[in-house]
Design a protein around this motif. Structure first.
Motif, PDB file in Angstrom:
ATOM      1  N   LYS A   7     -53.348  20.632 -49.896  1.00 19.51           N
ATOM      2  CA  LYS A   7     -53.184  19.211 -49.579  1.00 19.51           C
ATOM      3  C   LYS A   7     -51.729  18.923 -49.227  1.00 19.51           C
ATOM      4  N   ASP A   8     -50.798  19.486 -49.983  1.00 20.61           N
ATOM      5  CA  ASP A   8     -49.372  19.248 -49.743  1.00 20.61           C
ATOM      6  C   ASP A   8     -48.937  19.779 -48.380  1.00 20.61           C
ATOM      7  N   GLU A   9     -49.462  20.935 -47.982  1.00 15.46           N
ATOM      8  CA  GLU A   9     -49.128  21.497 -46.668  1.00 15.46           C
ATOM      9  C   GLU A   9     -49.590  20.569 -45.547  1.00 15.46           C
ATOM     10  N   VAL A  10     -50.802  20.070 -45.671  1.00 18.69           N
ATOM     11  CA  VAL A  10     -51.358  19.196 -44.639  1.00 18.69           C
ATOM     12  C   VAL A  10     -50.574  17.887 -44.581  1.00 18.69           C
ATOM     13  N   LEU A  11     -50.275  17.308 -45.726  1.00 15.77           N
ATOM     14  CA  LEU A  11     -49.528  16.054 -45.746  1.00 15.77           C
ATOM     15  C   LEU A  11     -48.121  16.238 -45.178  1.00 15.77           C
ATOM     16  N   LYS A  12     -47.509  17.361 -45.464  1.00 15.92           N
ATOM     17  CA  LYS A  12     -46.179  17.652 -44.916  1.00 15.92           C
ATOM     18  C   LYS A  12     -46.246  17.729 -43.393  1.00 15.92           C
ATOM     19  N   LYS A  13     -47.269  18.408 -42.865  1.00 20.16           N
ATOM     20  CA  LYS A  13     -47.437  18.517 -41.423  1.00 20.16           C
ATOM     21  C   LYS A  13     -47.689  17.139 -40.795  1.00 20.16           C
ATOM     22  N   LEU A  14     -48.503  16.320 -41.453  1.00 18.95           N
ATOM     23  CA  LEU A  14     -48.744  14.966 -40.951  1.00 18.95           C
ATOM     24  C   LEU A  14     -47.440  14.176 -40.892  1.00 18.95           C
ATOM     25  N   GLY A  15     -46.674  14.234 -41.964  1.00 14.81           N
ATOM     26  CA  GLY A  15     -45.407  13.510 -42.018  1.00 14.81           C
ATOM     27  C   GLY A  15     -44.442  13.958 -40.942  1.00 14.81           C
ATOM     28  N   GLU A  16     -44.345  15.265 -40.738  1.00 11.15           N
ATOM     29  CA  GLU A  16     -43.455  15.800 -39.706  1.00 11.15           C
ATOM     30  C   GLU A  16     -43.895  15.349 -38.318  1.00 11.15           C
ATOM     31  N   PHE A  73     -53.133  15.663 -32.890  1.00  9.83           N
ATOM     32  CA  PHE A  73     -53.291  16.938 -33.590  1.00  9.83           C
ATOM     33  C   PHE A  73     -53.058  18.157 -32.697  1.00  9.83           C
ATOM     34  N   SER A  74     -52.679  17.936 -31.440  1.00 11.69           N
ATOM     35  CA  SER A  74     -52.477  19.059 -30.520  1.00 11.69           C
ATOM     36  C   SER A  74     -51.180  19.815 -30.777  1.00 11.69           C
ATOM     37  N   LYS A  75     -50.300  19.254 -31.569  1.00 13.82           N
ATOM     38  CA  LYS A  75     -49.014  19.898 -31.838  1.00 13.82           C
ATOM     39  C   LYS A  75     -48.704  19.783 -33.328  1.00 13.82           C
ATOM     40  N   GLY A  76     -48.159  20.854 -33.874  1.00 18.56           N
ATOM     41  CA  GLY A  76     -47.755  20.826 -35.274  1.00 18.56           C
ATOM     42  C   GLY A  76     -48.833  21.251 -36.252  1.00 18.56           C
ATOM     43  N   PHE A  77     -50.027  21.523 -35.748  1.00 14.17           N
ATOM     44  CA  PHE A  77     -51.133  21.908 -36.612  1.00 14.17           C
ATOM     45  C   PHE A  77     -51.754  23.230 -36.157  1.00 14.17           C
ATOM     46  N   GLU A  78     -50.894  24.091 -35.602  1.00 11.80           N
ATOM     47  CA  GLU A  78     -51.379  25.364 -35.122  1.00 11.80           C
ATOM     48  C   GLU A  78     -51.998  26.150 -36.275  1.00 11.80           C
TER      49      GLU A  78
END
Length: 82
Positions: A7-16, A73-78
């Motif tokens: 969950k923390d990884e996903v939230l960090k990616k969302l924030g970035e 979601f096309s960038k940063g969520f590879e």
């Protein structure tokens, strides 16, 4: 092979991603962006730092960036490497 994100990884990616898009739109201040789009400034700052947010809020933020979910979601969520 199944790849799992915490969950923390996903939230960090969302924030970035949110922060990156805000800056790319020319907003140096998250507070000004939030104010202009009628989003709580305090909450928006938390979202950029990777704190939890509701799906409806994420949809509102994506809409404020004038994007589709696919574009967001096309960038940063590879795909994560196992």
């Amino acid at each position: 092979m199944k790849v799992e994100y915490s969950k923390d990884e996903v939230l960090k990616k969302l924030g970035e991603r949110i922060k990156e898009l805000r800056i790319s739109k020319g907003y140096t201040s998250y507070e000004y962006f939030a104010y202009e789009h009628n989003i709580s400034r305090a909450q928006f700052g938390r979202y950029e730092r990777g704190e939890d947010l509701r799906f409806s809020t994420l949809a509102r933020i994506i809409s404020a960036f004038d994007m589709t979910f696919e574009e967001f979601f096309s960038k940063g969520f590879e795909e994560k490497q196992p």
